[in-house]
Motif scaffolding. Structure first.
Motif, PDB file in Angstrom:
ATOM      1  N   LEU A 183       0.732  -1.145   0.074  1.00  0.00           N
ATOM      2  CA  LEU A 183      -0.119  -0.037   0.118  1.00  0.00           C
ATOM      3  C   LEU A 183       0.791   1.264  -0.093  1.00  0.00           C
ATOM      4  N   GLN A 184       2.207   1.198   0.776  1.00  0.00           N
ATOM      5  CA  GLN A 184       2.740   2.389   0.734  1.00  0.00           C
ATOM      6  C   GLN A 184       3.400   2.866  -0.734  1.00  0.00           C
ATOM      7  N   ARG A 185       3.778   1.602  -1.518  1.00  0.00           N
ATOM      8  CA  ARG A 185       4.191   1.744  -2.806  1.00  0.00           C
ATOM      9  C   ARG A 185       3.085   2.395  -3.577  1.00  0.00           C
ATOM     10  N   TYR A 186       2.039   1.906  -3.492  1.00  0.00           N
ATOM     11  CA  TYR A 186       0.858   2.510  -4.305  1.00  0.00           C
ATOM     12  C   TYR A 186       0.519   3.948  -4.116  1.00  0.00           C
ATOM     13  N   PHE A 187       0.130   4.179  -2.648  1.00  0.00           N
ATOM     14  CA  PHE A 187      -0.165   5.513  -2.316  1.00  0.00           C
ATOM     15  C   PHE A 187       1.082   6.571  -2.396  1.00  0.00           C
ATOM     16  N   SER A 188       2.125   6.080  -2.386  1.00  0.00           N
ATOM     17  CA  SER A 188       3.088   7.099  -2.598  1.00  0.00           C
ATOM     18  C   SER A 188       3.562   7.265  -4.204  1.00  0.00           C
ATOM     19  N   HIS A 189       3.030   6.380  -5.071  1.00  0.00           N
ATOM     20  CA  HIS A 189       3.033   6.660  -6.440  1.00  0.00           C
ATOM     21  C   HIS A 189       1.808   7.569  -6.836  1.00  0.00           C
ATOM     22  N   MET A 190       0.731   7.393  -6.201  1.00  0.00           N
ATOM     23  CA  MET A 190      -0.457   8.116  -6.408  1.00  0.00           C
ATOM     24  C   MET A 190      -0.101   9.490  -5.872  1.00  0.00           C
ATOM     25  N   GLU A 191       0.477   9.672  -4.931  1.00  0.00           N
ATOM     26  CA  GLU A 191       1.008  11.210  -4.397  1.00  0.00           C
ATOM     27  C   GLU A 191       1.881  11.732  -5.197  1.00  0.00           C
ATOM     28  N   MET A 192       2.681  10.988  -5.833  1.00  0.00           N
ATOM     29  CA  MET A 192       3.766  11.760  -6.789  1.00  0.00           C
ATOM     30  C   MET A 192       2.974  12.123  -7.946  1.00  0.00           C
ATOM     31  N   LEU A 193       1.896  11.409  -8.502  1.00  0.00           N
ATOM     32  CA  LEU A 193       1.258  11.677  -9.866  1.00  0.00           C
ATOM     33  C   LEU A 193       0.272  12.927  -9.667  1.00  0.00           C
ATOM     34  N   PHE A 194      -0.333  12.998  -8.420  1.00  0.00           N
ATOM     35  CA  PHE A 194      -1.359  13.799  -8.255  1.00  0.00           C
ATOM     36  C   PHE A 194      -1.365  14.918  -7.006  1.00  0.00           C
ATOM     37  N   SER A 195      -0.359  14.774  -6.316  1.00  0.00           N
ATOM     38  CA  SER A 195      -0.228  15.659  -5.160  1.00  0.00           C
ATOM     39  C   SER A 195      -1.610  16.185  -4.664  1.00  0.00           C
ATOM     40  N   PRO A 196      -2.278  15.045  -4.159  1.00  0.00           N
ATOM     41  CA  PRO A 196      -3.471  15.137  -3.588  1.00  0.00           C
ATOM     42  C   PRO A 196      -3.668  15.911  -2.074  1.00  0.00           C
ATOM     43  N   LYS A 229      -5.193  -1.116  11.504  1.00  0.00           N
ATOM     44  CA  LYS A 229      -4.058  -2.206  11.248  1.00  0.00           C
ATOM     45  C   LYS A 229      -3.382  -1.734  10.002  1.00  0.00           C
ATOM     46  N   PHE A 230      -3.754  -1.004   9.122  1.00  0.00           N
ATOM     47  CA  PHE A 230      -2.711  -0.682   8.150  1.00  0.00           C
ATOM     48  C   PHE A 230      -2.559   0.912   7.997  1.00  0.00           C
ATOM     49  N   LEU A 231      -3.408   1.608   8.034  1.00  0.00           N
ATOM     50  CA  LEU A 231      -3.164   3.153   7.795  1.00  0.00           C
ATOM     51  C   LEU A 231      -1.992   3.796   8.545  1.00  0.00           C
ATOM     52  N   PRO A 232      -1.950   3.390   9.914  1.00  0.00           N
ATOM     53  CA  PRO A 232      -0.916   4.075  10.784  1.00  0.00           C
ATOM     54  C   PRO A 232       0.561   3.698  10.202  1.00  0.00           C
ATOM     55  N   ARG A 233       0.734   2.420   9.432  1.00  0.00           N
ATOM     56  CA  ARG A 233       2.041   1.953   9.024  1.00  0.00           C
ATOM     57  C   ARG A 233       2.395   2.804   7.545  1.00  0.00           C
ATOM     58  N   LEU A 234       1.573   3.705   7.048  1.00  0.00           N
ATOM     59  CA  LEU A 234       1.928   4.343   6.130  1.00  0.00           C
ATOM     60  C   LEU A 234       2.758   5.711   6.150  1.00  0.00           C
ATOM     61  N   ASP A 235       3.500   6.001   5.366  1.00  0.00           N
ATOM     62  CA  ASP A 235       4.223   7.093   5.881  1.00  0.00           C
ATOM     63  C   ASP A 235       4.228   8.192   4.570  1.00  0.00           C
ATOM     64  N   LEU A 236       3.098   8.967   4.404  1.00  0.00           N
ATOM     65  CA  LEU A 236       2.930   9.841   3.483  1.00  0.00           C
ATOM     66  C   LEU A 236       3.055  11.296   3.566  1.00  0.00           C
ATOM     67  N   LYS A 237       3.093  12.248   2.816  1.00  0.00           N
ATOM     68  CA  LYS A 237       2.791  13.726   2.956  1.00  0.00           C
ATOM     69  C   LYS A 237       1.321  14.157   3.077  1.00  0.00           C
ATOM     70  N   THR A 238       0.458  13.282   2.373  1.00  0.00           N
ATOM     71  CA  THR A 238      -0.826  13.618   2.213  1.00  0.00           C
ATOM     72  C   THR A 238      -1.561  12.756   3.377  1.00  0.00           C
ATOM     73  N   GLU A 239      -2.520  13.829   4.033  1.00  0.00           N
ATOM     74  CA  GLU A 239      -3.448  13.121   5.103  1.00  0.00           C
ATOM     75  C   GLU A 239      -4.281  12.004   4.219  1.00  0.00           C
ATOM     76  N   ILE A 240      -4.463  10.880   4.977  1.00  0.00           N
ATOM     77  CA  ILE A 240      -4.956   9.942   4.608  1.00  0.00           C
ATOM     78  C   ILE A 240      -5.769   9.295   5.800  1.00  0.00           C
ATOM     79  N   VAL A 241      -7.185   9.125   5.380  1.00  0.00           N
ATOM     80  CA  VAL A 241      -8.333   8.776   6.571  1.00  0.00           C
ATOM     81  C   VAL A 241      -9.137   7.597   6.105  1.00  0.00           C
ATOM     82  N   PRO A 242      -9.653   6.813   7.082  1.00  0.00           N
ATOM     83  CA  PRO A 242     -10.618   5.669   6.353  1.00  0.00           C
ATOM     84  C   PRO A 242     -11.923   6.708   6.145  1.00  0.00           C
TER      85      PRO A 242
END
Length: 247
Positions: free
Chosen positions: A185-198, A213-226
């Protein structure tokens, strides 16, 4: 109270319910009938009508489909019967039930619900809803306006169709721990972040109930919420869009 009716066509179940369009919540009991196998056009149309009849609804409906939808016509069918491609579902369902039918991509419907009533409410900028399920569905909004049929679960990542590696179904199929799945998921969301700067990611699908169980494990610049509407978002979004189009 203003009500509408939404239907969510899924790979395992076809669900429908009366929706309170002011609160964005179900206004009646949800009806679920297993998706016929094979999920041919006539069989699914019969099942959708059965859901509507069982719920006692007599009026316009909104209906989701797991693929590209352009003006009511199905343009792709990645996880369902290929016989759907080119079908004018809006026309066929309308003829079947005797009322207008508005068809939209399932992730787009979930996004509409989340933007109006859930985690995306009053949020401007670029918001991307990502649904993790059998595949990966996406809905992109710019200042509250939907960019339909984005299908960003099919971006190529490390030589793979992203959803074959990072969907919830992939986690179950490969028996991945949440920690190992989070790496994908980190790889996927990082790529999405790079493409779209959401400005915001909203994560939906049934697994969002276990987001801790998984969102706190992601390290992104973008806010991510359920997502907040969970599995009823497709039904709610479909009903909202039908009410808007047929008003």
């Amino acid at each position: 109270m203003s009500n509408g009716f939404g239907i969510d066509i899924g790979g395992t179940g076809i669900k429908g319910a009366l929706v309170d369009l002011e609160r964005g919540d179900l206004a009646g009991e949800r009806v679920r009938i297993p998706t016929p196998q094979p999920a041919t056009v006539p069989a699914v149309l019969d099942t959708v009508k059965a859901v509507i009849d069982q719920a006692g609804w007599d009026g316009p409906v909104g209906c989701t489909f797991p693929g590209i939808v352009r003006h009511g016509v199905i343009g792709s069918a990645a996880n369902v019967d290929k016989g759907w491609i080119g079908v004018d579902l809006a026309q066929q369902l309308s003829e079947k039930i005797g009322h207008p039918a508005v068809i939209l991509n399932d992730a787009d419907a979930a996004g509409i619900a989340e933007m109006q009533f859930g985690a995306g409410r009053d949020r401007n900028g670029v918001v991307i809803i990502v649904t993790l399920g059998t595949g990966i569905g996406t809905a992109v909004f710019v200042d509250g306006t939907l960019v339909p049929n984005t299908e960003l679960g099919h971006i190529e990542l490390d030589g793979f169709d992203a959803e074959t590696r990072a969907s919830s179904a992939a986690r179950e199929r490969e028996e991945l721990s949440y920690k190992k799945w989070a790496v994908r998921l980190q790889r996927y969301f990082s790529h999405m972040e790079m493409l779209f700067s959401p400005d915001l990611f909203i994560v939906g699908g049934g697994v969002s109930k276990k987001s801790e169980k998984f969102l706190p494990r992601l390290d992104l610049k973008t806010e991510i919420v359920p997502a907040q509407l969970l599995n009823q978002s497709g039904i709610v979004g479909a009903a909202v869009e039908a009410a808007r189009v047929t008003a």
